[in-house]
Write an enzyme that holds these catalytic residues in place. Structure first.
Site, PDB file in Angstrom:
ATOM      1  CG  HIS A   1       0.941   0.390   1.365  1.00  0.00           C
ATOM      2  ND1 HIS A   1       0.073  -0.047   2.036  1.00  0.00           N
ATOM      3  CD2 HIS A   1       0.446   0.374   0.140  1.00  0.00           C
ATOM      4  CE1 HIS A   1      -1.225  -0.228   1.400  1.00  0.00           C
ATOM      5  NE2 HIS A   1      -0.636  -0.006   0.023  1.00  0.00           N
ATOM      6  N   GLY A   2       4.322   3.909   2.641  1.00  0.00           N
ATOM      7  CA  GLY A   2       5.390   4.197   3.384  1.00  0.00           C
ATOM      8  C   GLY A   2       6.350   3.480   3.608  1.00  0.00           C
ATOM      9  CD  GLU A   3       5.861  -0.610   4.972  1.00  0.00           C
ATOM     10  OE1 GLU A   3       6.967  -1.023   5.532  1.00  0.00           O
ATOM     11  OE2 GLU A   3       4.891  -0.343   5.487  1.00  0.00           O
TER      12      GLU A   3
ATOM     13  CB  ALA B   1      15.229   0.225   0.727  1.00  0.00           C
TER      14      ALA B   1
ATOM     15  CB  VAL C   1      10.338  -3.096  -2.280  1.00  0.00           C
ATOM     16  CG1 VAL C   1       9.873  -2.223  -3.452  1.00  0.00           C
ATOM     17  CG2 VAL C   1      11.946  -2.782  -1.856  1.00  0.00           C
TER      18      VAL C   1
ATOM     19  CG  ASP D   1       7.342   4.349  12.116  1.00  0.00           C
ATOM     20  OD1 ASP D   1       7.531   5.503  12.728  1.00  0.00           O
ATOM     21  OD2 ASP D   1       8.319   4.253  11.292  1.00  0.00           O
TER      22      ASP D   1
END
Length: 487
Positions: free
Chosen positions: A65-67, A69, A72, A181
């Site tokens: 999911h492109g997350e 830190a 997470v 984003d």
């Protein structure tokens, strides 16, 4: 590549036309892809999500999911076998619990086959978590920038562009036009390798992050001035996504526009696409990207006009996405090990032979909890229960094996995934598939990366008549086993 430069040199300054009055093929419902077979949005307890993710195990952290830190994303599995992605926010994020719940519930009302939909959330104490559909086939960034077996085909890149435009059109129709984003990490691929847009970007931004990445080269100009996201800002980001698809690289918009103005299109296009597209199609896609990247927000297209422009460009529309991507669609096309094959056939005798031969060697890396009592007489009694279960298991006295292993587990001085696996098979032998499934899941909680736990879950699910869930779990087990052998 045969692109006609004369056609490409003039459209940078083309302003956005009004949305076409012509009907796009298919009804509005068909185009919007609304789905009704997903569960309703719900609030989860932190304990439920802790169990689903094996205690938020490091092995379950994913990048799908492109997350980044401090937020997470973990993969997990609920009791009903539904696979989920769980985004756990930094403790400083979303300090207002009411705001978090209201925002999550609003996004959770969306249900569309172009989205990785939000299934629920958790808001307990300082915990803030989102629960979404899990997408197993990674991100657009992975397939575009870090591919291993084959580059993404032109037809698939066009499909990605259309599906994401349709996702944005649907969200806009539901008054959720703002997306934070938008980038190649936010585009995910489902079980059949169809592209979907992560729902996480639809949440209004929390205190611990910004709406766009820190790379200013990819940030909409107006956001740099005002710090606010607008629907037009989303269109600018969609333009950068089109550049990714065209070039196979994360190329800054200013550089791409310079190449277009200088008629240096060969430097913009991905060399891996040689011979896959016509000059007219390339011209049109670059024209759409240029419109999205206009400096003035009012000159950019809206999602509906994007969809209208992208539909005529689609190629190989009858070919499934997984074929275009070179990804197996189900377990039938994925080679299985002897244990995997035995579980697919529910050949319990063969499973028993393999697990008996394996012994306890896979317990070495498992999480083991010891107490002071282990060094007393109680420890000896505990080991006697294990010996009783092992002897019965070896001699195929599965009722006695269940009894011995249950006594060992109830003492609680040690956690062993192998014990749970052996009791799981013993339950299957005694026609108790639900109990077998519960034990196989517990083995995975103790050792999340252990393939045998997944395989035994699959065998129990097949006996329970849950074929689709079983095939998915078999595929997971096969991937875990492949990774294990690669180490």
């Amino acid at each position: 590549m045969g692109c006609e430069v004369s056609k490409l040199s003039t459209f940078c300054c083309v302003s956005e036309p009004e949305a076409s009055n012509h009907e796009v093929p298919g009804s509005d419902d068909d185009r919007r892809g609304e789905v009704s077979d997903l569960p309703r949005f719900r609030e989860f307890s932190i304990e439920t999500l802790r169990i689903a993710t094996s205690g938020f195990a490091v092995e379950n952290i994913v990048s799908e999911h492109g997350e980044k830190a401090p937020n997470v994303v973990y993969k997990g599995k609920l009791e009903n076998q539904r696979r989920i992605a769980v985004k756990r926010f930094n403790r400083r994020a979303w300090p207002d619990a009411r705001q978090f719940l209201e925002e999550a519930k609003a996004v959770g009302q969306l249900r569309n086959n172009r989205l990785a939909n939000l299934l629920g959330c958790c808001c307990e104490g300082e915990e803030r978590l989102l629960v979404a559909e899990f997408m197993p086939n990674e991100t657009l960034a992975k397939h575009l920038f870090h591919w291993e077996s084959q580059p993404m085909k032109w037809a698939m890149r066009l499909r990605v562009a259309l599906h994401i435009a349709q996702a944005l059109e649907y969200c806009t129709s539901k008054e959720r036009a703002l997306y934070h984003d938008l980038n190649a990490y936010r585009v995910l691929f489902d079980d059949e390798a169809n592209p979907r847009l992560s729902c996480f970007g639809l949440m209004k931004n929390s205190r611990d992050g910004k709406s766009y990445s820190t790379n200013l080269a990819f940030t909409p100009p107006e956001y740099l001035r005002t710090g606010r996201v607008t629907p037009e800002s989303v269109m600018y980001s969609f333009g950068t996504l089109l550049l990714d698809l065209l070039s196979g690289k994360h190329i800054p918009p200013s550089h791409a526009l310079d190449l277009i103005r200088d008629r240096n299109i060969q430097m913009l296009m991905d060399s891996c696409l040689e011979g896959q597209f016509s000059s007219d199609d390339a011209t049109e896609l670059i024209r759409i990207a240029s419109r999205c990247l206009q400096y003035e927000p009012r000159e950019r297209p809206n999602p509906k006009s994007l969809v209208t422009s992208l539909i005529p460009l689609q190629k190989d529309i009858e070919t499934p996405s997984h074929q275009l991507m070179g990804i197996p669609s189900n377990v039938a096309s994925t080679p299985l090990s002897p244990l995997g094959e035995a579980c697919l056939r529910t050949d319990l005798t063969a499973i028993h032979e393999i697990i008996e031969k394996l012994g306890y060697k896979d317990d070495d890396g498992a999480a083991t909890e010891l107490s002071f009592q282990m060094w007393t007489n109680q420890m000896q009694e505990t080991l006697n229960f294990k010996k009783k279960g092992d002897a019965a298991f070896r001699h195929k006295d599965f009722a006695t094996a269940i009894d011995g292993y249950t006594q060992f587990i109830e003492v609680g001085t040690m956690l062993s995934p192998t014990i749970y696996a052996r009791r799981s098979l013993s339950y299957l032998m005694n026609e108790m598939p639900q109990e077998a499934l519960n034990d196989a899941m517990q083995a995975q909680v103790i050792s999340p990366a252990w393939h045998i736990a997944s395989y035994l879950q699959a065998a129990a699910l097949i006996v329970l008549g849950q074929e689709n869930e079983a095939h998915t779990t078999l595929k997971e087990g096969s991937m875990l086993e492949t990774k294990r052998h690669a180490l």
